[in-house]
Scaffold this motif. Structure first.
Motif, PDB file in Angstrom:
ATOM      1  N   LYS A 204     -43.184  16.087 -18.078  1.00  0.00           N
ATOM      2  CA  LYS A 204     -43.327  14.951 -17.161  1.00  0.00           C
ATOM      3  C   LYS A 204     -42.124  14.841 -16.225  1.00  0.00           C
ATOM      4  O   LYS A 204     -42.259  14.452 -15.058  1.00  0.00           O
ATOM      5  N   HIS A 205     -40.928  15.196 -16.733  1.00  0.00           N
ATOM      6  CA  HIS A 205     -39.738  15.162 -15.893  1.00  0.00           C
ATOM      7  C   HIS A 205     -39.799  16.272 -14.842  1.00  0.00           C
ATOM      8  O   HIS A 205     -39.444  16.051 -13.676  1.00  0.00           O
ATOM      9  N   ILE A 206     -40.240  17.448 -15.256  1.00  0.00           N
ATOM     10  CA  ILE A 206     -40.320  18.582 -14.325  1.00  0.00           C
ATOM     11  C   ILE A 206     -41.310  18.287 -13.204  1.00  0.00           C
ATOM     12  O   ILE A 206     -41.038  18.548 -12.026  1.00  0.00           O
ATOM     13  N   ILE A 207     -42.466  17.727 -13.555  1.00  0.00           N
ATOM     14  CA  ILE A 207     -43.463  17.354 -12.541  1.00  0.00           C
ATOM     15  C   ILE A 207     -42.899  16.313 -11.594  1.00  0.00           C
ATOM     16  O   ILE A 207     -43.092  16.386 -10.371  1.00  0.00           O
ATOM     17  N   LEU A 208     -42.171  15.338 -12.150  1.00  0.00           N
ATOM     18  CA  LEU A 208     -41.546  14.308 -11.310  1.00  0.00           C
ATOM     19  C   LEU A 208     -40.554  14.930 -10.337  1.00  0.00           C
ATOM     20  O   LEU A 208     -40.536  14.577  -9.147  1.00  0.00           O
ATOM     21  N   PHE A 209     -39.738  15.863 -10.804  1.00  0.00           N
ATOM     22  CA  PHE A 209     -38.754  16.501  -9.935  1.00  0.00           C
ATOM     23  C   PHE A 209     -39.442  17.295  -8.818  1.00  0.00           C
ATOM     24  O   PHE A 209     -38.973  17.302  -7.675  1.00  0.00           O
ATOM     25  N   ILE A 210     -40.533  17.960  -9.148  1.00  0.00           N
ATOM     26  CA  ILE A 210     -41.280  18.708  -8.127  1.00  0.00           C
ATOM     27  C   ILE A 210     -41.839  17.765  -7.071  1.00  0.00           C
ATOM     28  O   ILE A 210     -41.767  18.043  -5.864  1.00  0.00           O
ATOM     29  N   LEU A 211     -42.392  16.630  -7.494  1.00  0.00           N
ATOM     30  CA  LEU A 211     -42.938  15.651  -6.555  1.00  0.00           C
ATOM     31  C   LEU A 211     -41.848  15.061  -5.669  1.00  0.00           C
ATOM     32  O   LEU A 211     -42.048  14.865  -4.463  1.00  0.00           O
ATOM     33  N   ILE A 212     -40.687  14.791  -6.265  1.00  0.00           N
ATOM     34  CA  ILE A 212     -39.560  14.283  -5.476  1.00  0.00           C
ATOM     35  C   ILE A 212     -39.125  15.330  -4.452  1.00  0.00           C
ATOM     36  O   ILE A 212     -38.840  15.007  -3.291  1.00  0.00           O
ATOM     37  N   TYR A 213     -39.094  16.579  -4.877  1.00  0.00           N
ATOM     38  CA  TYR A 213     -38.713  17.663  -3.975  1.00  0.00           C
ATOM     39  C   TYR A 213     -39.665  17.734  -2.776  1.00  0.00           C
ATOM     40  O   TYR A 213     -39.220  17.836  -1.622  1.00  0.00           O
ATOM     41  N   ILE A 214     -40.953  17.664  -3.040  1.00  0.00           N
ATOM     42  CA  ILE A 214     -41.948  17.715  -1.959  1.00  0.00           C
ATOM     43  C   ILE A 214     -41.793  16.512  -1.035  1.00  0.00           C
ATOM     44  O   ILE A 214     -41.847  16.640   0.199  1.00  0.00           O
ATOM     45  N   PHE A 215     -41.576  15.326  -1.615  1.00  0.00           N
ATOM     46  CA  PHE A 215     -41.358  14.121  -0.805  1.00  0.00           C
ATOM     47  C   PHE A 215     -40.147  14.284   0.108  1.00  0.00           C
ATOM     48  O   PHE A 215     -40.186  13.919   1.295  1.00  0.00           O
ATOM     49  N   LEU A 216     -39.050  14.836  -0.436  1.00  0.00           N
ATOM     50  CA  LEU A 216     -37.829  15.008   0.346  1.00  0.00           C
ATOM     51  C   LEU A 216     -38.030  15.998   1.491  1.00  0.00           C
ATOM     52  O   LEU A 216     -37.428  15.844   2.556  1.00  0.00           O
ATOM     53  N   ILE A 217     -38.877  16.997   1.283  1.00  0.00           N
ATOM     54  CA  ILE A 217     -39.178  17.946   2.365  1.00  0.00           C
ATOM     55  C   ILE A 217     -39.815  17.226   3.544  1.00  0.00           C
ATOM     56  O   ILE A 217     -39.410  17.395   4.702  1.00  0.00           O
ATOM     57  N   PHE A 218     -40.818  16.402   3.254  1.00  0.00           N
ATOM     58  CA  PHE A 218     -41.493  15.688   4.333  1.00  0.00           C
ATOM     59  C   PHE A 218     -40.584  14.635   4.968  1.00  0.00           C
ATOM     60  O   PHE A 218     -40.634  14.413   6.184  1.00  0.00           O
ATOM     61  N   LEU A 219     -39.744  13.988   4.157  1.00  0.00           N
ATOM     62  CA  LEU A 219     -38.790  13.031   4.706  1.00  0.00           C
ATOM     63  C   LEU A 219     -37.794  13.737   5.615  1.00  0.00           C
ATOM     64  O   LEU A 219     -37.446  13.231   6.694  1.00  0.00           O
ATOM     65  N   ASN A 220     -37.348  14.905   5.217  1.00  0.00           N
ATOM     66  CA  ASN A 220     -36.422  15.698   6.026  1.00  0.00           C
ATOM     67  C   ASN A 220     -37.049  16.068   7.367  1.00  0.00           C
ATOM     68  O   ASN A 220     -36.407  15.965   8.421  1.00  0.00           O
ATOM     69  N   GLU A 221     -38.321  16.493   7.331  1.00  0.00           N
ATOM     70  CA  GLU A 221     -39.012  16.849   8.568  1.00  0.00           C
ATOM     71  C   GLU A 221     -39.185  15.636   9.472  1.00  0.00           C
ATOM     72  O   GLU A 221     -39.066  15.734  10.702  1.00  0.00           O
ATOM     73  N   TYR A 222     -39.452  14.478   8.875  1.00  0.00           N
ATOM     74  CA  TYR A 222     -39.617  13.249   9.648  1.00  0.00           C
ATOM     75  C   TYR A 222     -38.316  12.884  10.377  1.00  0.00           C
ATOM     76  O   TYR A 222     -38.323  12.576  11.573  1.00  0.00           O
ATOM     77  N   ILE A 223     -37.203  12.945   9.650  1.00  0.00           N
ATOM     78  CA  ILE A 223     -35.910  12.580  10.250  1.00  0.00           C
ATOM     79  C   ILE A 223     -35.503  13.604  11.303  1.00  0.00           C
ATOM     80  O   ILE A 223     -34.923  13.250  12.337  1.00  0.00           O
ATOM     81  N   LYS A 224     -35.796  14.875  11.077  1.00  0.00           N
ATOM     82  CA  LYS A 224     -35.478  15.903  12.074  1.00  0.00           C
ATOM     83  C   LYS A 224     -36.154  15.624  13.401  1.00  0.00           C
ATOM     84  O   LYS A 224     -35.603  15.933  14.467  1.00  0.00           O
ATOM     85  N   ASN A 225     -37.339  15.033  13.355  1.00  0.00           N
ATOM     86  CA  ASN A 225     -38.108  14.794  14.576  1.00  0.00           C
ATOM     87  C   ASN A 225     -37.832  13.438  15.222  1.00  0.00           C
ATOM     88  O   ASN A 225     -38.411  13.121  16.258  1.00  0.00           O
ATOM     89  N   ILE A 226     -36.969  12.628  14.599  1.00  0.00           N
ATOM     90  CA  ILE A 226     -36.598  11.346  15.207  1.00  0.00           C
ATOM     91  C   ILE A 226     -35.614  11.606  16.342  1.00  0.00           C
ATOM     92  O   ILE A 226     -34.634  12.340  16.185  1.00  0.00           O
ATOM     93  N   ASN A 227     -35.855  10.995  17.476  1.00  0.00           N
ATOM     94  CA  ASN A 227     -34.963  11.146  18.626  1.00  0.00           C
ATOM     95  C   ASN A 227     -33.877  10.080  18.573  1.00  0.00           C
ATOM     96  O   ASN A 227     -34.082   8.935  18.991  1.00  0.00           O
ATOM     97  N   PHE A 228     -32.737  10.433  18.015  1.00  0.00           N
ATOM     98  CA  PHE A 228     -31.598   9.526  17.989  1.00  0.00           C
ATOM     99  C   PHE A 228     -30.990   9.423  19.386  1.00  0.00           C
ATOM    100  O   PHE A 228     -31.267  10.233  20.267  1.00  0.00           O
ATOM    101  N   SER A 229     -30.126   8.443  19.535  1.00  0.00           N
ATOM    102  CA  SER A 229     -29.394   8.313  20.794  1.00  0.00           C
ATOM    103  C   SER A 229     -28.585   9.584  21.043  1.00  0.00           C
ATOM    104  O   SER A 229     -28.190  10.281  20.117  1.00  0.00           O
TER     105      SER A 229
END
Length: 341
Positions: A204-229
Protein backbone atom coordinates in the motif's frame (compact mmCIF):
# COMPACT_ATOMS: atom_id res chain seq x y z
CA UNK A 1 31.63 -7.80 -3.58
CA UNK A 2 31.49 -10.41 -0.90
CA UNK A 3 28.03 -11.49 -1.93
CA UNK A 4 25.49 -10.68 -4.58
CA UNK A 5 23.05 -7.93 -3.69
CA UNK A 6 20.04 -9.19 -5.59
CA UNK A 7 18.19 -5.90 -5.40
CA UNK A 8 21.17 -4.19 -7.06
CA UNK A 9 21.41 -6.91 -9.72
CA UNK A 10 17.79 -6.18 -10.66
CA UNK A 11 17.64 -2.40 -10.27
CA UNK A 12 20.84 -1.68 -12.20
CA UNK A 13 19.77 -3.21 -15.57
CA UNK A 14 16.24 -1.86 -15.09
CA UNK A 15 17.54 1.68 -14.73
CA UNK A 16 20.04 1.36 -17.58
CA UNK A 17 17.20 0.06 -19.75
CA UNK A 18 15.12 3.09 -18.73
CA UNK A 19 18.05 5.34 -19.63
CA UNK A 20 18.26 3.88 -23.13
CA UNK A 21 14.48 4.20 -23.43
CA UNK A 22 14.63 7.80 -22.23
CA UNK A 23 17.34 8.78 -24.69
CA UNK A 24 15.45 7.03 -27.48
CA UNK A 25 12.43 9.30 -26.83
CA UNK A 26 14.00 12.42 -25.29
CA UNK A 27 13.75 14.42 -28.53
CA UNK A 28 9.96 14.40 -28.00
CA UNK A 29 10.54 15.80 -24.50
CA UNK A 30 12.61 18.69 -25.81
CA UNK A 31 15.86 17.33 -24.35
CA UNK A 32 17.69 16.91 -27.68
CA UNK A 33 17.40 19.02 -30.81
CA UNK A 34 14.73 17.97 -33.30
CA UNK A 35 15.73 15.97 -36.35
CA UNK A 36 14.50 16.71 -39.86
CA UNK A 37 10.81 15.81 -40.38
CA UNK A 38 10.23 15.63 -36.60
CA UNK A 39 6.59 15.39 -35.47
CA UNK A 40 5.45 16.06 -31.90
CA UNK A 41 3.60 13.39 -29.94
CA UNK A 42 1.94 13.97 -26.54
CA UNK A 43 2.26 10.35 -25.44
CA UNK A 44 6.00 10.38 -26.12
CA UNK A 45 6.31 13.70 -24.30
CA UNK A 46 4.77 12.34 -21.09
CA UNK A 47 6.67 9.08 -21.41
CA UNK A 48 9.87 11.13 -21.30
CA UNK A 49 8.56 13.10 -18.32
CA UNK A 50 7.71 9.88 -16.46
CA UNK A 51 11.15 8.32 -17.00
CA UNK A 52 13.13 11.52 -16.50
CA UNK A 53 11.96 11.95 -12.93
CA UNK A 54 14.35 9.51 -11.27
CA UNK A 55 16.29 7.21 -13.60
CA UNK A 56 19.76 8.84 -13.57
CA UNK A 57 19.63 9.69 -9.84
CA UNK A 58 18.85 6.05 -9.14
CA UNK A 59 22.25 5.06 -10.54
CA UNK A 60 23.95 7.41 -8.06
CA UNK A 61 21.68 6.02 -5.31
CA UNK A 62 22.72 2.44 -6.13
CA UNK A 63 26.40 3.43 -6.26
CA UNK A 64 26.11 4.85 -2.74
CA UNK A 65 24.16 1.79 -1.62
CA UNK A 66 26.88 -0.62 -2.81
CA UNK A 67 29.65 1.60 -1.43
CA UNK A 68 27.96 1.58 1.98
CA UNK A 69 27.77 -2.22 1.89
CA UNK A 70 31.44 -2.51 0.97
CA UNK A 71 32.54 0.00 3.59
CA UNK A 72 30.38 -1.16 6.50
CA UNK A 73 29.78 -4.87 5.96
CA UNK A 74 33.02 -5.78 4.16
CA UNK A 75 35.15 -3.25 6.07
CA UNK A 76 36.91 -2.03 2.93
CA UNK A 77 38.51 1.03 4.49
CA UNK A 78 40.94 2.10 1.79
CA UNK A 79 43.50 4.83 2.34
CA UNK A 80 42.71 7.93 0.33
CA UNK A 81 45.40 7.71 -2.36
CA UNK A 82 44.74 4.04 -3.31
CA UNK A 83 41.00 4.82 -3.29
CA UNK A 84 41.58 7.88 -5.49
CA UNK A 85 43.67 5.85 -7.94
CA UNK A 86 41.08 3.05 -8.11
CA UNK A 87 38.16 5.38 -8.81
CA UNK A 88 40.19 7.48 -11.23
CA UNK A 89 41.01 4.38 -13.28
CA UNK A 90 37.44 3.11 -13.02
CA UNK A 91 35.62 6.34 -13.91
CA UNK A 92 37.85 9.15 -15.19
CA UNK A 93 40.08 7.12 -17.53
CA UNK A 94 37.09 5.58 -19.42
CA UNK A 95 35.46 9.01 -19.51
CA UNK A 96 38.53 10.58 -21.15
CA UNK A 97 38.99 7.70 -23.59
CA UNK A 98 35.39 7.52 -24.80
CA UNK A 99 34.91 11.31 -24.66
CA UNK A 100 37.78 11.82 -27.12
CA UNK A 101 36.11 9.38 -29.50
CA UNK A 102 32.70 11.02 -28.96
CA UNK A 103 34.18 14.47 -29.57
CA UNK A 104 35.79 13.62 -32.89
CA UNK A 105 32.69 11.80 -34.13
CA UNK A 106 30.01 14.32 -33.14
CA UNK A 107 31.61 17.65 -32.14
CA UNK A 108 34.78 18.07 -34.17
CA UNK A 109 34.55 20.56 -37.00
CA UNK A 110 37.11 21.82 -39.51
CA UNK A 111 38.00 24.71 -37.17
CA UNK A 112 39.27 22.60 -34.26
CA UNK A 113 39.25 24.49 -30.94
CA UNK A 114 41.64 23.03 -28.39
CA UNK A 115 40.05 24.78 -25.41
CA UNK A 116 36.61 23.49 -26.37
CA UNK A 117 38.08 20.02 -26.87
CA UNK A 118 39.69 19.96 -23.41
CA UNK A 119 36.59 21.35 -21.74
CA UNK A 120 34.20 18.83 -23.29
CA UNK A 121 36.47 15.84 -22.79
CA UNK A 122 37.34 16.57 -19.16
CA UNK A 123 33.69 17.22 -18.31
CA UNK A 124 32.55 14.12 -20.17
CA UNK A 125 31.35 14.53 -23.74
CA UNK A 126 27.67 13.82 -24.33
CA UNK A 127 26.27 11.39 -21.77
CA UNK A 128 29.73 10.65 -20.33
CA UNK A 129 29.44 13.60 -17.91
CA UNK A 130 28.07 11.08 -15.40
CA UNK A 131 31.47 9.41 -14.93
CA UNK A 132 33.53 12.36 -13.60
CA UNK A 133 30.50 13.45 -11.56
CA UNK A 134 30.36 10.01 -9.92
CA UNK A 135 34.12 10.19 -9.31
CA UNK A 136 33.66 13.31 -7.18
CA UNK A 137 30.73 11.70 -5.36
CA UNK A 138 32.98 8.78 -4.36
CA UNK A 139 35.70 11.12 -3.11
CA UNK A 140 33.18 13.09 -1.05
CA UNK A 141 31.72 9.88 0.35
CA UNK A 142 35.20 8.64 1.29
CA UNK A 143 35.51 11.71 3.49
CA UNK A 144 32.00 11.26 4.94
CA UNK A 145 32.57 7.56 5.59
CA UNK A 146 35.99 8.22 7.12
CA UNK A 147 35.07 11.04 9.47
CA UNK A 148 31.40 10.14 10.09
CA UNK A 149 29.72 13.57 10.34
CA UNK A 150 26.26 13.74 11.85
CA UNK A 151 24.01 11.80 9.45
CA UNK A 152 20.91 13.95 9.91
CA UNK A 153 22.79 17.22 9.41
CA UNK A 154 24.65 15.84 6.38
CA UNK A 155 21.40 14.58 4.86
CA UNK A 156 19.71 17.97 5.29
CA UNK A 157 22.69 19.95 3.98
CA UNK A 158 23.13 17.76 0.91
CA UNK A 159 19.39 17.80 0.16
CA UNK A 160 19.42 21.61 0.23
CA UNK A 161 22.55 21.78 -1.92
CA UNK A 162 20.92 19.45 -4.47
CA UNK A 163 18.18 21.99 -5.26
CA UNK A 164 20.34 25.15 -5.24
CA UNK A 165 21.75 26.37 -8.59
CA UNK A 166 25.53 25.93 -8.73
CA UNK A 167 27.85 27.97 -11.01
CA UNK A 168 29.43 26.10 -13.92
CA UNK A 169 32.55 24.33 -12.68
CA UNK A 170 35.11 22.23 -14.59
CA UNK A 171 35.76 18.47 -14.45
CA UNK A 172 32.14 17.47 -13.78
CA UNK A 173 32.00 19.17 -10.38
CA UNK A 174 28.81 21.12 -11.08
CA UNK A 175 26.51 18.13 -11.31
CA UNK A 176 28.15 16.50 -8.29
CA UNK A 177 26.40 19.02 -6.04
CA UNK A 178 23.04 17.70 -7.25
CA UNK A 179 23.83 13.98 -7.30
CA UNK A 180 25.83 13.70 -4.08
CA UNK A 181 22.60 13.80 -2.09
CA UNK A 182 21.24 10.73 -3.89
CA UNK A 183 24.58 8.95 -3.48
CA UNK A 184 24.42 9.68 0.24
CA UNK A 185 20.75 8.60 0.38
CA UNK A 186 21.81 5.23 -1.05
CA UNK A 187 24.61 5.05 1.50
CA UNK A 188 22.09 5.56 4.33
CA UNK A 189 19.56 3.20 2.77
CA UNK A 190 21.94 0.27 3.17
CA UNK A 191 22.33 1.09 6.86
CA UNK A 192 18.65 1.64 7.66
CA UNK A 193 16.94 -0.48 4.99
CA UNK A 194 15.34 -2.94 7.41
CA UNK A 195 13.96 -0.22 9.69
CA UNK A 196 12.68 1.77 6.74
CA UNK A 197 11.19 -1.28 5.06
CA UNK A 198 9.36 -2.22 8.25
CA UNK A 199 7.70 1.20 8.27
CA UNK A 200 6.98 1.88 4.60
CA UNK A 201 7.63 -1.39 2.79
CA UNK A 202 4.07 -2.63 2.44
CA UNK A 203 2.47 -2.74 -1.00
CA UNK A 204 0.00 0.00 0.00
CA UNK A 205 2.93 2.34 0.69
CA UNK A 206 4.58 1.52 -2.64
CA UNK A 207 1.34 2.17 -4.54
CA UNK A 208 0.93 5.46 -2.67
CA UNK A 209 4.47 6.53 -3.59
CA UNK A 210 3.85 5.70 -7.25
CA UNK A 211 0.63 7.75 -7.25
CA UNK A 212 2.41 10.68 -5.60
CA UNK A 213 5.16 10.42 -8.20
CA UNK A 214 2.64 10.56 -11.06
CA UNK A 215 0.86 13.51 -9.42
CA UNK A 216 4.16 15.39 -9.08
CA UNK A 217 4.91 14.84 -12.78
CA UNK A 218 1.67 16.50 -13.81
CA UNK A 219 2.13 19.28 -11.24
CA UNK A 220 5.63 19.89 -12.60
CA UNK A 221 4.29 20.12 -16.16
CA UNK A 222 1.57 22.52 -15.02
CA UNK A 223 4.05 24.87 -13.31
CA UNK A 224 6.43 24.71 -16.29
CA UNK A 225 3.66 26.06 -18.50
CA UNK A 226 2.69 28.93 -16.18
CA UNK A 227 3.81 32.28 -17.57
CA UNK A 228 5.44 34.04 -14.64
CA UNK A 229 6.38 37.68 -14.76
CA UNK A 230 9.48 38.39 -16.82
CA UNK A 231 11.23 39.77 -13.72
CA UNK A 232 14.37 38.06 -12.44
CA UNK A 233 12.82 37.41 -9.02
CA UNK A 234 9.80 35.61 -10.48
CA UNK A 235 12.02 33.51 -12.76
CA UNK A 236 14.11 32.50 -9.77
CA UNK A 237 10.97 31.49 -7.85
CA UNK A 238 9.80 29.35 -10.74
CA UNK A 239 13.23 27.77 -11.14
CA UNK A 240 13.50 26.91 -7.44
CA UNK A 241 9.93 25.60 -7.35
CA UNK A 242 10.71 23.28 -10.26
CA UNK A 243 13.92 22.19 -8.49
CA UNK A 244 11.95 21.27 -5.35
CA UNK A 245 9.42 19.34 -7.43
CA UNK A 246 12.27 17.54 -9.20
CA UNK A 247 13.72 16.66 -5.80
CA UNK A 248 10.38 15.27 -4.57
CA UNK A 249 9.74 13.35 -7.81
CA UNK A 250 13.15 11.75 -7.60
CA UNK A 251 12.73 10.74 -3.96
CA UNK A 252 9.34 9.11 -4.56
CA UNK A 253 10.52 7.52 -7.82
CA UNK A 254 13.58 5.95 -6.19
CA UNK A 255 11.60 4.81 -3.14
CA UNK A 256 8.92 3.21 -5.31
CA UNK A 257 11.43 1.28 -7.40
CA UNK A 258 13.73 0.30 -4.55
CA UNK A 259 11.01 -0.82 -2.13
CA UNK A 260 9.21 -2.79 -4.84
CA UNK A 261 12.37 -4.65 -5.89
CA UNK A 262 13.63 -5.09 -2.32
CA UNK A 263 10.31 -6.56 -1.18
CA UNK A 264 10.46 -8.96 -4.13
CA UNK A 265 14.01 -10.11 -3.36
CA UNK A 266 13.32 -10.60 0.37
CA UNK A 267 11.20 -13.67 -0.28
CA UNK A 268 12.64 -16.74 1.40
CA UNK A 269 12.96 -18.76 -1.79
CA UNK A 270 14.12 -15.92 -4.06
CA UNK A 271 17.23 -16.38 -6.17
CA UNK A 272 18.31 -14.02 -8.91
CA UNK A 273 18.62 -15.64 -12.33
CA UNK A 274 22.06 -15.93 -13.92
CA UNK A 275 20.83 -13.89 -16.89
CA UNK A 276 19.78 -11.00 -14.63
CA UNK A 277 23.17 -11.07 -12.92
CA UNK A 278 24.83 -11.11 -16.34
CA UNK A 279 22.80 -8.08 -17.44
CA UNK A 280 23.87 -6.25 -14.31
CA UNK A 281 27.50 -6.96 -15.14
CA UNK A 282 27.29 -5.48 -18.67
CA UNK A 283 25.43 -2.31 -17.65
CA UNK A 284 28.55 -0.15 -17.69
CA UNK A 285 29.23 -1.00 -21.31
CA UNK A 286 25.63 -0.51 -22.41
CA UNK A 287 25.65 2.91 -20.73
CA UNK A 288 28.88 3.91 -22.50
CA UNK A 289 27.89 2.75 -26.00
CA UNK A 290 24.18 3.52 -26.23
CA UNK A 291 24.32 7.26 -26.92
CA UNK A 292 26.95 6.87 -29.63
CA UNK A 293 24.45 4.68 -31.47
CA UNK A 294 21.36 6.82 -30.86
CA UNK A 295 22.99 10.13 -31.83
CA UNK A 296 24.31 8.57 -35.01
CA UNK A 297 20.95 7.03 -35.93
CA UNK A 298 18.95 10.21 -35.28
CA UNK A 299 21.25 12.83 -36.77
CA UNK A 300 23.42 11.01 -39.31
CA UNK A 301 20.94 8.75 -41.08
CA UNK A 302 17.62 9.23 -42.88
CA UNK A 303 15.93 6.47 -40.86
CA UNK A 304 13.81 8.78 -38.66
CA UNK A 305 12.05 10.17 -41.73
CA UNK A 306 11.49 6.69 -43.13
CA UNK A 307 10.21 5.15 -39.89
CA UNK A 308 8.01 8.01 -38.67
CA UNK A 309 6.51 7.69 -35.18
CA UNK A 310 7.77 4.14 -34.67
CA UNK A 311 11.33 5.50 -34.86
CA UNK A 312 12.05 5.62 -31.10
CA UNK A 313 10.74 2.07 -30.56
CA UNK A 314 12.92 0.70 -33.36
CA UNK A 315 15.94 2.72 -32.23
CA UNK A 316 15.47 1.66 -28.60
CA UNK A 317 15.46 -2.02 -29.53
CA UNK A 318 18.35 -1.69 -31.97
CA UNK A 319 20.43 0.38 -29.55
CA UNK A 320 19.97 -2.06 -26.68
CA UNK A 321 21.02 -4.96 -28.89
CA UNK A 322 24.04 -3.25 -30.47
CA UNK A 323 25.20 -1.79 -27.14
CA UNK A 324 25.00 -5.21 -25.55
CA UNK A 325 26.86 -6.80 -28.45
CA UNK A 326 29.61 -4.17 -28.39
CA UNK A 327 29.98 -4.64 -24.63
CA UNK A 328 30.37 -8.41 -24.97
CA UNK A 329 32.97 -7.95 -27.71
CA UNK A 330 34.82 -5.25 -25.78
CA UNK A 331 34.99 -7.40 -22.63
CA UNK A 332 36.80 -10.14 -24.54
CA UNK A 333 39.95 -7.99 -24.48
CA UNK A 334 42.03 -6.96 -21.47
CA UNK A 335 41.84 -3.33 -22.52
CA UNK A 336 38.05 -3.53 -22.70
CA UNK A 337 37.87 -5.09 -19.24
CA UNK A 338 39.92 -2.21 -17.86
CA UNK A 339 37.59 0.33 -19.48
CA UNK A 340 34.14 -1.12 -18.81
CA UNK A 341 34.71 -4.36 -16.90
Amino acid sequence: MGKLLYEVSIIRPLVIGLMVLYHSFCIWGGEWSEFQCFRANDFYYYLVAFIKGFRIETIAFIAGYVYSYQLIDLNRNSCFLPFLKKKFNRLVVPCLFFSIIYYFIFYSKSDFNFIDFVYRVTNGAGHLWFLPMLFWCFLAMWYIGKYSPNQRSTFIILSLVSIIPVPQLPFGLTKCFHFLFYFYAGYLMWIYKEKLFAKIGKIKHIILFILIYIFLIFLNEYIKNINFSSGVFHRLIKMELLSVLKYLMTIFGILSLYLFVYSYTRRFDFKCSNFTIHLSEVCYGVYVFHQFILVYLYYHTSLPCLLGLITPWIFFTLTLFVSYLLTIIFLRFDFGKKMIG
